[in-house]
Scaffold this active site. Structure first.
Site, mmCIF file in Angstrom:
data_model
loop_
_atom_site.group_PDB
_atom_site.id
_atom_site.type_symbol
_atom_site.label_atom_id
_atom_site.label_comp_id
_atom_site.label_asym_id
_atom_site.label_seq_id
_atom_site.Cartn_x
_atom_site.Cartn_y
_atom_site.Cartn_z
ATOM 1 N N ASP A 118 -4.905 0.434 -5.280
ATOM 2 C CA ASP A 118 -4.887 1.108 -3.777
ATOM 3 C C ASP A 118 -5.546 0.853 -2.627
ATOM 4 O O ASP A 118 -6.877 0.665 -3.126
ATOM 5 C CB ASP A 118 -4.849 2.869 -4.154
ATOM 6 N N ASP A 136 3.709 1.565 -2.850
ATOM 7 C CA ASP A 136 3.760 2.849 -2.657
ATOM 8 C C ASP A 136 4.637 3.169 -1.381
ATOM 9 O O ASP A 136 5.726 4.060 -1.297
ATOM 10 C CB ASP A 136 2.646 3.698 -2.668
#
Length: 164
Positions: A118, A136
């Protein structure tokens, strides 16, 4: 605009490529936990999330890695079947393609790193949204489009179908 199955799968592949390229670039510039301040409300960070959204199950012993790989594989298989069935439509196959591409992008991370990479962090002061990535984002947009498509379909269904 009508697209065929190969085009929709191609879109999924583009999502995977963009996701993996952006993660590669960030991993090349940042060390784990390092932050680059971009604006007052956005930072680039490097974080490895072994869990799911919002770090759900991140503190577990490692079994979650294979659970999420298996779950993503089953969901992608189901969505591929739906994609084939709805390939001549627009909104639903777009949604399915985005979700499939995002899921594969995150599965690649789980295989390679044991966790999802991330790097996008939005915040207001000390309050922020958990870091996320392109995969995502594709999954969230895909799920939203899927819900919109279902809502539209249910609104246009004949009254008899709604009653049964």
């Amino acid at each position: 605009m009508k697209l065929r199955l190969g085009n929709w799968i191609g879109l999924s592949a583009i999502v995977v490529l963009v996701d993996q390229l952006t993660k590669h670039l960030v991993r090349g510039e940042l060390r784990n936990g390092e932050v680059i301040h971009v604006t007052d409300w956005f930072d680039l960070v490097l974080a490895f999330n072994p869990g799911a959204a919002f770090s759900f199950l991140a503190d577990q012993a490692g079994w979650q890695r294979w659970f999420f790989v298996a779950l993503a594989t089953v969901i992608c298989g189901w969505l591929l079947r739906l994609l084939a069935r709805h390939q001549h439509e627009f909104l639903q196959p777009l949604a399915f393609s985005l979700i499939i591409g995002g899921a594969i992008g995150n599965v690649i991370d789980r295989f390679v790193f044991g966790a999802v990479v991330d790097f996008l962090y939005f915040h207001v002061g000390r309050y922020g949204w958990p870091a996320f990535n392109v995969a995502d984002s594709a999954i969230c947009v895909g799920v939203t489009l899927m819900l919109v498509a279902q809502f539209r379909e249910s609104r246009h269904a004949p009254i008899q179908e709604k009653l049964s």
